[in-house]
Scaffold this active site. Structure first.
Site, PDB file in Angstrom:
ATOM      1  N   TYR A  15       9.401 -48.451 -37.265  1.00 53.13           N
ATOM      2  CA  TYR A  15      10.091 -49.316 -36.135  1.00 53.13           C
ATOM      3  C   TYR A  15      11.413 -49.956 -36.426  1.00 53.13           C
ATOM      4  O   TYR A  15      12.149 -50.339 -35.471  1.00 53.13           O
ATOM      5  CB  TYR A  15       9.245 -50.357 -35.634  1.00 53.13           C
ATOM      6  CG  TYR A  15       7.729 -49.817 -35.323  1.00 53.13           C
ATOM      7  CD1 TYR A  15       7.634 -49.382 -33.898  1.00 53.13           C
ATOM      8  CD2 TYR A  15       6.781 -50.358 -36.040  1.00 53.13           C
ATOM      9  CE1 TYR A  15       6.371 -48.998 -33.691  1.00 53.13           C
ATOM     10  CE2 TYR A  15       5.274 -49.920 -35.829  1.00 53.13           C
ATOM     11  CZ  TYR A  15       5.193 -49.338 -34.453  1.00 53.13           C
ATOM     12  OH  TYR A  15       3.991 -48.846 -33.994  1.00 53.13           O
ATOM     13  N   HIS A  20      13.299 -51.611 -29.538  1.00 52.42           N
ATOM     14  CA  HIS A  20      12.568 -52.892 -29.379  1.00 52.42           C
ATOM     15  C   HIS A  20      12.737 -53.817 -30.733  1.00 52.42           C
ATOM     16  O   HIS A  20      12.381 -55.076 -30.704  1.00 52.42           O
ATOM     17  CB  HIS A  20      10.990 -52.364 -29.469  1.00 52.42           C
ATOM     18  CG  HIS A  20      10.260 -53.062 -28.606  1.00 52.42           C
ATOM     19  ND1 HIS A  20      10.857 -53.852 -27.434  1.00 52.42           N
ATOM     20  CD2 HIS A  20       9.006 -53.110 -28.611  1.00 52.42           C
ATOM     21  CE1 HIS A  20       9.476 -54.309 -26.809  1.00 52.42           C
ATOM     22  NE2 HIS A  20       8.494 -53.847 -27.349  1.00 52.42           N
ATOM     23  N   TYR A  66       3.259 -57.985 -35.156  1.00 54.01           N
ATOM     24  CA  TYR A  66       3.588 -56.944 -34.186  1.00 54.01           C
ATOM     25  C   TYR A  66       4.014 -57.704 -32.756  1.00 54.01           C
ATOM     26  O   TYR A  66       3.613 -58.957 -32.478  1.00 54.01           O
ATOM     27  CB  TYR A  66       2.654 -56.020 -33.749  1.00 54.01           C
ATOM     28  CG  TYR A  66       2.505 -55.116 -34.939  1.00 54.01           C
ATOM     29  CD1 TYR A  66       3.272 -53.856 -35.060  1.00 54.01           C
ATOM     30  CD2 TYR A  66       1.582 -55.343 -35.973  1.00 54.01           C
ATOM     31  CE1 TYR A  66       3.113 -53.134 -36.145  1.00 54.01           C
ATOM     32  CE2 TYR A  66       1.422 -54.429 -37.144  1.00 54.01           C
ATOM     33  CZ  TYR A  66       2.255 -53.537 -37.312  1.00 54.01           C
ATOM     34  OH  TYR A  66       2.261 -52.695 -38.635  1.00 54.01           O
ATOM     35  N   ASN A  68       3.373 -57.741 -29.461  1.00 57.71           N
ATOM     36  CA  ASN A  68       2.557 -58.345 -28.564  1.00 57.71           C
ATOM     37  C   ASN A  68       1.812 -59.695 -29.171  1.00 57.71           C
ATOM     38  O   ASN A  68       1.319 -60.322 -27.991  1.00 57.71           O
ATOM     39  CB  ASN A  68       1.434 -57.178 -28.188  1.00 57.71           C
ATOM     40  CG  ASN A  68       2.241 -56.212 -27.200  1.00 57.71           C
ATOM     41  OD1 ASN A  68       3.238 -56.015 -27.316  1.00 57.71           O
ATOM     42  ND2 ASN A  68       1.307 -55.361 -27.009  1.00 57.71           N
TER      43      ASN A  68
END
Length: 196
Positions: A15, A20, A66, A68
């Site tokens: 990532y 993001h 993470y 969320n």
């Protein structure tokens, strides 16, 4: 500590350079500018560093829970350093802003951002400051998930890098000046980066 600077993103090399993760990248840039290093403490699901931004003592934090679940770490940190929501500055991506543009905002909703929603839920407040970094909307035929978890192409990467630098400058301004002055300087439409 007077301020807690929180960069939102997902941990792991897969990532690392995605849209993001611009919140992570902004926080890393700030810490580098202070010659600091983000380190993970034993049994704590975050990396952190402390230092002075201008003359303000700050804690810089990257959750490792993470996106969320970004807010999970906040209640304990806020209690430990005796901070309230108005002392929190959150860096994150925003699809509704042009690529590389930034916006500083205190309060408001989540704008559909699950990381912000998690922060708001675990703080039980929306009165924190956000520094949004624009990643633009997906191109035709590209899903939202693929867009935010994708690595930007060269042109967008240059714009996003400019936005990240401006986000870092906005954070430095926030610890020195009234919020309205920061809005005036960083939320102007003519402050958006130009395409290369």
């Amino acid at each position: 500590m007077k301020w807690l600077m929180l960069g939102l993103g997902n941990p792991g090399t897969v990532y690392e350079r995605t849209r993001h993760n611009v919140g992570f990248l902004s926080l890393e840039g700030l810490v580098r500018s202070l010659n600091g290093t983000l380190r993970k403490a034993w049994l704590h699901p975050y990396r952190s560093a402390s230092g002075y931004l201008e003359t303000a003592p700050c804690l810089f934090v990257q959750p490792l829970t993470y996106m969320n679940r970004s807010g999970l770490i906040l209640p304990r940190l806020m209690r430990r350093y005796n901070l309230d929501a108005s002392s929190l500055v959150v860096f994150c991506d925003n699809m509704d802003l042009p690529t590389g543009a930034i916006r500083v905002r205190k309060g408001g909703g989540t704008a559909g951002h699950r990381g912000i929603a998690s922060v708001q839920q675990h703080l039980d407040s929306n009165e924190f400051i956000r520094i949004y970094i624009g990643i633009g909307r997906p191109e035709r035929g590209v899903s939202v998930v693929d867009h935010v978890l994708g690595v930007p192409h060269e042109r967008d990467e240059q714009l996003i890098t400019q936005g990240i630098r401006r986000a870092e400058a906005a954070a430095a301004a926030l610890v020195q000046f009234p919020l309205e002055r920061v809005y005036d300087e960083f939320n102007r439409k003519d402050a958006h980066p130009a395409a290369p």
